[in-house]
Design a protein around this motif. Structure first.
Motif, PDB file in Angstrom:
ATOM      1  N   ALA A  18       0.856  -1.181   0.000  1.00  0.00           N
ATOM      2  CA  ALA A  18       0.000   0.000   0.000  1.00  0.00           C
ATOM      3  C   ALA A  18       0.894   1.234   0.000  1.00  0.00           C
ATOM      4  CB  ALA A  18      -0.930   0.009   1.207  1.00  0.00           C
ATOM      5  N   ALA A  19       0.356   2.362  -0.492  1.00  0.00           N
ATOM      6  CA  ALA A  19       1.147   3.587  -0.625  1.00  0.00           C
ATOM      7  C   ALA A  19       0.403   4.764  -0.019  1.00  0.00           C
ATOM      8  CB  ALA A  19       1.449   3.873  -2.091  1.00  0.00           C
ATOM      9  N   LEU A  20       1.167   5.785   0.374  1.00  0.00           N
ATOM     10  CA  LEU A  20       0.589   7.035   0.835  1.00  0.00           C
ATOM     11  C   LEU A  20      -0.230   7.696  -0.278  1.00  0.00           C
ATOM     12  CD1 LEU A  20       3.581   8.724   2.698  1.00  0.00           C
ATOM     13  CD2 LEU A  20       1.430   8.035   3.739  1.00  0.00           C
ATOM     14  N   PRO A  21      -1.252   8.469   0.082  1.00  0.00           N
ATOM     15  CA  PRO A  21      -2.011   9.190  -0.946  1.00  0.00           C
ATOM     16  C   PRO A  21      -1.142  10.113  -1.787  1.00  0.00           C
ATOM     17  CG  PRO A  21      -3.209   9.202   1.133  1.00  0.00           C
ATOM     18  CD  PRO A  21      -1.861   8.616   1.420  1.00  0.00           C
ATOM     19  N   GLN A  22      -0.045  10.639  -1.212  1.00  0.00           N
ATOM     20  CA  GLN A  22       0.832  11.531  -1.971  1.00  0.00           C
ATOM     21  C   GLN A  22       1.555  10.830  -3.115  1.00  0.00           C
ATOM     22  OE1 GLN A  22       0.608  11.394   1.312  1.00  0.00           O
ATOM     23  NE2 GLN A  22       0.826  13.415   2.246  1.00  0.00           N
ATOM     24  N   MET A  68      -1.279   5.607  -9.422  1.00  0.00           N
ATOM     25  CA  MET A  68      -0.022   6.013  -8.817  1.00  0.00           C
ATOM     26  C   MET A  68       0.857   6.758  -9.823  1.00  0.00           C
ATOM     27  SD  MET A  68       2.787   3.585  -6.824  1.00  0.00           S
ATOM     28  CE  MET A  68       1.532   2.820  -5.783  1.00  0.00           C
ATOM     29  N   HIS A  69       1.566   7.760  -9.328  1.00  0.00           N
ATOM     30  CA  HIS A  69       2.498   8.514 -10.173  1.00  0.00           C
ATOM     31  C   HIS A  69       3.592   7.588 -10.685  1.00  0.00           C
ATOM     32  CE1 HIS A  69       5.561  11.439 -11.306  1.00  0.00           C
ATOM     33  NE2 HIS A  69       4.610  12.359 -11.301  1.00  0.00           N
ATOM     34  N   PHE A 102       2.377  13.525  -6.005  1.00  0.00           N
ATOM     35  CA  PHE A 102       3.776  13.132  -5.920  1.00  0.00           C
ATOM     36  C   PHE A 102       4.686  14.313  -5.645  1.00  0.00           C
ATOM     37  CE2 PHE A 102       7.926  12.221  -7.799  1.00  0.00           C
ATOM     38  CZ  PHE A 102       8.238  11.021  -7.177  1.00  0.00           C
ATOM     39  N   LEU A 103       4.357  15.479  -6.205  1.00  0.00           N
ATOM     40  CA  LEU A 103       5.189  16.656  -5.982  1.00  0.00           C
ATOM     41  C   LEU A 103       5.190  17.084  -4.518  1.00  0.00           C
ATOM     42  CD1 LEU A 103       4.451  18.862  -9.113  1.00  0.00           C
ATOM     43  CD2 LEU A 103       6.241  17.156  -8.756  1.00  0.00           C
ATOM     44  N   ALA A 163      12.819   7.742  -9.354  1.00  0.00           N
ATOM     45  CA  ALA A 163      11.511   8.350  -9.120  1.00  0.00           C
ATOM     46  C   ALA A 163      11.526   9.828  -9.480  1.00  0.00           C
ATOM     47  CB  ALA A 163      11.114   8.159  -7.661  1.00  0.00           C
ATOM     48  N   VAL A 164      12.582  10.519  -9.100  1.00  0.00           N
ATOM     49  CA  VAL A 164      12.711  11.941  -9.411  1.00  0.00           C
ATOM     50  C   VAL A 164      12.846  12.143 -10.926  1.00  0.00           C
ATOM     51  CG1 VAL A 164      14.283  13.904  -9.224  1.00  0.00           C
ATOM     52  CG2 VAL A 164      13.613  12.631  -7.177  1.00  0.00           C
ATOM     53  N   ALA A 165      13.606  11.280 -11.593  1.00  0.00           N
ATOM     54  CA  ALA A 165      13.799  11.407 -13.042  1.00  0.00           C
ATOM     55  C   ALA A 165      12.482  11.309 -13.795  1.00  0.00           C
ATOM     56  CB  ALA A 165      14.778  10.346 -13.533  1.00  0.00           C
ATOM     57  N   ASP A 166      11.514  10.586 -13.244  1.00  0.00           N
ATOM     58  CA  ASP A 166      10.233  10.424 -13.920  1.00  0.00           C
ATOM     59  C   ASP A 166       9.496  11.752 -14.089  1.00  0.00           C
ATOM     60  OD1 ASP A 166       7.991   8.343 -14.738  1.00  0.00           O
ATOM     61  OD2 ASP A 166       7.023   9.857 -13.469  1.00  0.00           O
TER      62      ASP A 166
END
Length: 265
Positions: free
Chosen positions: A20-24, A32-33, A148-149, A186-189
Motif C-alpha cells: 500500500a502507498a501514501l495518498p501523496q 499512482m504517479h 507526488f510533488l 523516481a525523481v527522473a520520472d
C-alpha cells in the motif's frame, strides 16, 4: 483491499502479501504517479541485491502498462542472472488481476581499478540556497492532482544560471531501508512535467504520460539532493521524448530517458 495509509513512515508499506502507498504517491492521470511506480518496482530489486551482495544498481528500465492503484498491489521479483560481477533481475507489479508495471535492472559488484577516479570529495552544487520552485499559474489551474510533488522539496536554478535544472529532496523515504537508485529514478520520472512548466504554457494536448522510463547511473548518489536538467521534443504524430542529465550535489551521475505519449486535446 487495504486502504492507503496516512501515518508517519515510508511511502510504501507491506500488509501481508500486498503493498500500500501514501495518498501523496498518486499521479495526475489516475492511479499512482510513474515516479512512485518506479520506486516501488525497482526498489524491491535494489533491496534484494543489497541482501544478496550483488553490488550497486547501475541501470534500470520500467514499463508503465496500466495505472497502478495505491493499494492491493502484489509484486514478483525474478533473478535472471546471478554470479560473477553482473546480476540482472526482473520485477512485476500486479493489481486487480492484471500486470500493471514491469521493470528490469542490472547490478554490478564494485572493483578497485588503480589510476581511475573514485567518488568526488567536495560538493559542486549547493541546492539548499536555491529558491523554491513555484508552480506556474496555468499548471495550478489545470493540474490539481499532483500528489507526488508534495513528497518533494523542489529547488529551481532557472533564475540562477538559466540551465533550468530542478533539484529534488524527498521529504519521506520510499522504503524503511535506503534505496538511493530508486529515489533517483523516481525523481527522473518528473522530467517531462518540467519541459511543460519551463515552456510557460500548456501545450495543445490533454496530457503527456510517459510509457516507460530508463535510467543509467555511473555512480551511487551522494546526499539527499538529486538534480535533473531536462529537455524534450514533441511531435504532431502524438509521440515525444524527454531526456535528462542527472546530478547529485557532487556532480553529474547519469542520464534518464522517457517515451512520451501525447493525448488528444
Amino acid at each position: 483491499m487495504n486502504a492507503p495509509y496516512t501515518e508517519p513512515g515510508p511511502v510504501f508499506r507491506r500488509n501481508g502479501e500486498e503493498w500500500a502507498a501514501l495518498p501523496q504517491a498518486q499521479g495526475p492521470f489516475g492511479g499512482m504517479h510513474g515516479g512512485a511506480v518506479a520506486a516501488l518496482c525497482v526498489g524491491e530489486m535494489e533491496a534484494m541485491a543489497e541482501g544478496k551482495g550483488w553490488g550497486a544498481l547501475v541501470s534500470a528500465t520500467l514499463y508503465l502498462l496500466r495505472p497502478l492503484p495505491l493499494d492491493g498491489i502484489s509484486s514478483r521479483v525474478t533473478p535472471l542472472r546471478e554470479g560473477g560481477r553482473v546480476a540482472v533481475i526482473e520485477s512485476e507489479l500486479w493489481a486487480e488481476g492484471k500486470l500493471q508495471a514491469k521493470a528490469s535492472a542490472c547490478f554490478q559488484k564494485p572493483l578497485d581499478i588503480s589510476g581511475l577516479p573514485g567518488a568526488p570529495d567536495a560538493p559542486a552544487f549547493d541546492p539548499e540556497r536555491l529558491a523554491k520552485w513555484e508552480r506556474p499559474a496555468f499548471f495550478k489551474s489545470t493540474n490539481t492532482n499532483q500528489g507526488f510533488l508534495d513528497l518533494c522539496d523542489i529547488r529551481d536554478t532557472t533564475h540562477e544560471d538559466g540551465t533550468r535544472t530542478k533539484w529534488f529532496r524527498l521529504k519521506r523515504d520510499f522504503y524503511a531501508s535506503p534505496t538511493p537508485f530508486s529515489a533517483a529514478m523516481a525523481v527522473a520520472d518528473v522530467s517531462t512535467l518540467f519541459t511543460v512548466t519551463d515552456a510557460g504554457e500548456r501545450p495543445n494536448a490533454a496530457g503527456w504520460p510517459n510509457a516507460d522510463l530508463s535510467l543509467h547511473l555511473a555512480r551511487a548518489p551522494i546526499g539527499e539532493w538529486i538534480g535533473v536538467a531536462q529537455r524534450g521534443s514533441w511531435h504532431g504524430d502524438g509521440r515525444g521524448m524527454t531526456e535528462s542529465e542527472i546530478f547529485d550535489a557532487y556532480g553529474r551521475i547519469g542520464r534518464s530517458c522517457q517515451s512520451v505519449v501525447l493525448l488528444p486535446a
